[in-house]
Design an enzyme around this catalytic site. Structure first.
Site, PDB file in Angstrom:
ATOM      1  CB  SER A 101      35.433  34.991  30.597  1.00  0.00           C
ATOM      2  OG  SER A 101      35.056  36.239  30.102  1.00  0.00           O
TER       3      SER A 101
ATOM      4  CG  HIS B 148      36.600  32.346  34.115  1.00  0.00           C
ATOM      5  ND1 HIS B 148      35.777  31.271  33.855  1.00  0.00           N
ATOM      6  CD2 HIS B 148      35.950  33.437  33.649  1.00  0.00           C
ATOM      7  CE1 HIS B 148      34.686  31.692  33.245  1.00  0.00           C
ATOM      8  NE2 HIS B 148      34.758  32.999  33.109  1.00  0.00           N
TER       9      HIS B 148
ATOM     10  CE  LYS C  84      32.569  32.308  35.841  1.00  0.00           C
ATOM     11  NZ  LYS C  84      32.739  33.762  35.923  1.00  0.00           N
TER      12      LYS C  84
HETATM   13  C1  LIG Z   1      31.807  34.895  35.865  1.00  0.00           C
HETATM   14  C2  LIG Z   1      32.458  36.167  36.223  1.00  0.00           C
HETATM   15  C3  LIG Z   1      31.807  37.103  37.036  1.00  0.00           C
HETATM   16  C4  LIG Z   1      30.387  36.909  37.498  1.00  0.00           C
HETATM   17  O1  LIG Z   1      30.330  36.136  38.647  1.00  0.00           O
HETATM   18  P1  LIG Z   1      28.920  35.981  39.379  1.00  0.00           P
HETATM   19  O2  LIG Z   1      29.263  35.527  40.746  1.00  0.00           O
HETATM   20  O3  LIG Z   1      28.144  34.970  38.601  1.00  0.00           O
HETATM   21  O4  LIG Z   1      28.278  37.321  39.365  1.00  0.00           O
HETATM   22  C5  LIG Z   1      32.493  38.234  37.398  1.00  0.00           C
HETATM   23  N1  LIG Z   1      33.742  38.477  36.959  1.00  0.00           N
HETATM   24  C6  LIG Z   1      34.391  37.622  36.148  1.00  0.00           C
HETATM   25  C7  LIG Z   1      35.777  37.929  35.681  1.00  0.00           C
HETATM   26  C8  LIG Z   1      33.759  36.449  35.745  1.00  0.00           C
HETATM   27  O5  LIG Z   1      34.388  35.600  34.937  1.00  0.00           O
END
Ligand SMILES: *Cc1c(COP(=O)(O)O)cnc(C)c1O
Length: 405
Positions: free
Chosen positions: A195, A223, A255
């Site tokens: 990320s 992502h 996302k």
């Molecule tokens: C954004 C993200 C999360 C968190 O996801 P949520 O559903 O908001 O808890 C977990 N792992 C990775 C790699 C992320 O980029």
């Protein structure tokens, strides 16, 4: 009189003052419109949004919104239960089948977030004698889940390898082979798309090493899902791998897939079923809201039926990367929708992000401790919802900043 509670409150205040004085205090922007390429921020008005994870623009897609409204009408506002008591509704099953078919694996199970899904996975699947091997830049939910796992199971150990360094992963696997006991399993866990760097895990090499050492491969593609690969299946598809080449997927619905909330685990039926039976976040905490399940399923359908969305995202990503480097900023090279512009110093990153916002471009600056000291950056995130006018305005604002420095 000094009481324990006033001491505690003073301590909290002191931490906050320190954050304020050192420019680290986050100010939450209040959004007063739906999420989209252009959003309205309270007290500022409309800005171009380049910091959301709304990669496919589905957060406010009419079909996705309508599915949520229908779900709300049909099933009401809440499940009022955890899944195994009376919290499993038809839309949960429909969504879980959809996620499994999308990723081409046997089964999936949803959680209220990917954080929860990850926190269910490692502690439930690991047993004494196992070893977890993890990339040093993995997401915080993986790091914390490993901490939880090793606290619960004293006989589980962990080894961290250098970011995407296959030599380091091999060494970690060699040491894991020595550390594990008896029939202990080795789990290799990695983000698909990282990320902060916006780079991708070397999944084919990692898969080969896992095969060589008999390790289980777990990929958190939060992502990457909806973004990477010809049809948006994720980072594995980018490499031409099948869903079944990944032993366990974790991912988010928060996302690209509608952005509401929710996460999932997907893979072999028995692995998923064990999480249904034993995963503490799902045994003791409420189900994913049904309305969100309805929206998320339609988000996946919308992605599958409109492949042009994934293509448009790819086109936008390449034109934004080109534009940013033409302006003269260094943008880390990669095919993902995360474009970090490295500026060095934390204060510079924060002040640049404030100046961008003054020019109507919303992109967040990240500094230490989220990224290493000296590697502070503005993280620009691209969406299929952006039109060329938005990307042009981003580049114009960056040019302005460049001339300013
Ligand atoms: C954004 C993200 C999360 C968190 O996801 P949520 O559903 O908001 O808890 C977990 N792992 C990775 C790699 C992320 O980029």
């Amino acid at each position: 009189m000094t009481t324990a509670s006033s001491t505690f409150i003073d301590r909290s205040s002191a931490i906050l003052s320190h954050l304020e004085e050192t420019g680290q205090l986050k100010k939450l922007q209040m959004i007063e419109s739906p999420m989209g390429p252009r959003i309205s921020i309270r007290g500022r008005g409309e800005v171009d949004c380049f910091c959301s994870n709304n990669y496919l623009g589905l957060a406010n897609h009419p079909d996705v919104v309508e599915a949520g409204i229908e779900g709300l009408r049909k099933y009401g506002a809440g499940t009022s239960s955890v899944r195994f008591i009376c919290g499993t509704f038809m839309p949960h099953e429909a969504l879980e089948k959809r996620i499994a078919s999308f990723l081409e694996v046997e089964a999936s199970y949803t959680f209220v977030s990917c954080w929860n899904a990850t926190e269910a996975t490692l502690p439930t699947l690991c047993q004494d004698g196992d070893v977890i091997v993890s990339d040093e830049l993995n997401h915080a939910c993986i790091i914390d889940s490993m901490r939880l796992t090793t606290a619960i199971h004293k006989g589980v150990s962990k080894t961290i390898y250098k970011h995407s360094d296959m030599g380091s992963l091999r060494e970690a696997l060699l040491s894991a082979t020595e550390k594990r006991s008896g029939n202990g399993a080795i789990f290799v866990i990695t983000d698909g798309v990282f990320s902060m760097e916006g780079d991708i895990a070397l999944l084919p090499d990692i898969r080969m090493l896992c095969d060589e050492f008999g390790a289980v491969l777990v990929v958190d593609d939060s992502h990457g899902t909806g973004v990477m690969g010809e049809t948006g299946r994720g980072t594995h598809e980018y490499y031409g791998m099948a869903g079944s080449d990944i032993d366990i997927f974790t991912g988010t619905l928060g996302k690209a897939l509608g952005g509401g909330a929710g996460g999932y685990v997907a893979g072999k039926r028995d692995v998923v079923e064990l999480l249904v039976q034993r995963g503490r976040p799902t045994l003791f905490s409420n189900a994913l809201p049904v309305t969100v399940a309805c929206s998320a399923k339609v988000a996946i359908d919308t992605l599958d039926n409109n492949q042009s969305l994934v293509q448009k995202l790819r086109d936008n990503v390449s034109s934004a990367r080109k534009g940013i480097s033409e302006v003269g900023f260094e943008v880390l090279e990669s095919p993902t929708a995360i474009c970090p512009i490295i500026v060095g110093d934390t204060a510079t990153a924060i002040s640049m992000s404030n100046k961008l916002l003054d020019m109507g471009v919303f992109a967040i600056g990240f500094g230490y401790p989220v990224v290493p000291e000296g590697a502070a950056r503005i993280r620009v995130q691209i969406s299929a919802a952006h039109e060329s006018e938005h990307i042009d305005r981003l580049c114009a604002a960056l040019l302005h900043l460049k001339n300013d420095i």
